[in-house]
Design an enzyme around this catalytic site. Sequence first.
Site, short mmCIF file in Angstrom:
data_model
loop_
_atom_site.label_atom_id
_atom_site.label_comp_id
_atom_site.label_asym_id
_atom_site.label_seq_id
_atom_site.Cartn_x
_atom_site.Cartn_y
_atom_site.Cartn_z
N ASP A 102 -36.48 -9.06 -49.42
CA ASP A 102 -35.23 -8.38 -49.76
C ASP A 102 -34.15 -8.63 -48.71
O ASP A 102 -34.40 -8.58 -47.51
CB ASP A 102 -35.46 -6.87 -49.87
N ASP A 121 -40.61 -7.50 -61.21
CA ASP A 121 -40.89 -7.37 -59.79
C ASP A 121 -42.39 -7.18 -59.54
O ASP A 121 -42.97 -6.19 -59.98
CB ASP A 121 -40.10 -6.17 -59.25
#
Length: 400
Positions: free
Chosen positions: A225, A155
């Site tokens: 997200d 990430d």
Amino acid sequence: MRISRLLGGLLLCAAVVTALDCSLGAQTQPSKMLAATPPMGWNSWNHFADKVDDKTIRAAADALVSSGMRDAGYVYVNIDDTWQGTRDADGTIRANAKFPDMKALADYVHSKGLKLGIYSSPGAKTCAGFEGSLGHEEQDARTYAAWGVDYLKYDLCSYTKELRERAGRDPVKNQQVMEEVYLKMHDALAKTGRPIVLSLCQYGWQAVWRWGAHVGGNLWRTTGDIEDKYASMAAIGFGQAGLSKYAGPGHWNDPDMLEVGNGGMNANEYRTHMTLWAMLAAPLLAGNDLAAMTPETLSILTNHDVIAIDQDALGRQGDRVAAEGPLEVWARPLAGGGTAIAIFNRWTMPLTMTFDLKDAGIHGSVHLEDLWAKKDLGSFKGSYTTALVPPHGVILLRAQ
């Protein structure tokens, strides 16, 4: 250095492999043995966030088996952020007290016929402020391999500070830096000799679908997200139109994890979610509390006909082929000459739709089957008129 490596790889390709294989470069092409179909499994973040520990992961592994999800194809058990502890004097990463023995946990997960995934960042810290991999890429890769890890979600998150410092607002430099940090971890994983799926999580920045495979990504996030809301899911899912040419065996567009069963959408909306991800050849990573699934949630997640579309061996991502106001038709070619057709109703009231089968690439007579209703619809030629499509719902057909 990177240019010379890629040129060397391309020269090697010209000599020994096909032009198709060369398109990614010999040294950075994702193995088609890894993620030959979109990865399926479960990730801890959507439901548990930082409330995850060894017990949670073992319970998830148990539930994947007892529920039948493992047998339906969900094999990865992925630990997201907050597992990291400190580093030893030599720089070796250790798990924190929530995970007292990561190797033992991996062995337990493997004993269930499942695979273990883990999380890190190319930055000094992760999104939640835990230890990242900056400056320790090869060391961390060796540790993951020794533990028995099978999947790494990497990430970008906290590296955005370094990104600004190194590239400023220059989009070309931004992409170069991102390619560099992801290629570095890909190479580190490859050196271990253990097959570890590499998931690039950098929110679709700099059109990652154009270059994710070149740096060894097996999948790459194409969006920010997801949230457990219809508006979020729909914006992300339907926003994947036009990306189909970038996906295929070993390298997949990733519109983020599944929210099915987390309670923010109704059953029709969750069926739309599952259908759209299957049409997109997207990774299917459940994010719900497996121990508290309703029969309806389980039936959505384990519909074998829908999963078969997602996991189709041809590996061709679907795309939008027709639209009428809030109604959209998506089609996906399947191995063996079949076609998956999804008719989505993005409106708040039920609607029917008549569409030309030729828009889905179908000419002549074809046999249709409704995969959610589990109903044989018979033969059609030229066009098809749906039954009422529920609000925010879908009809999913297989044409043969």
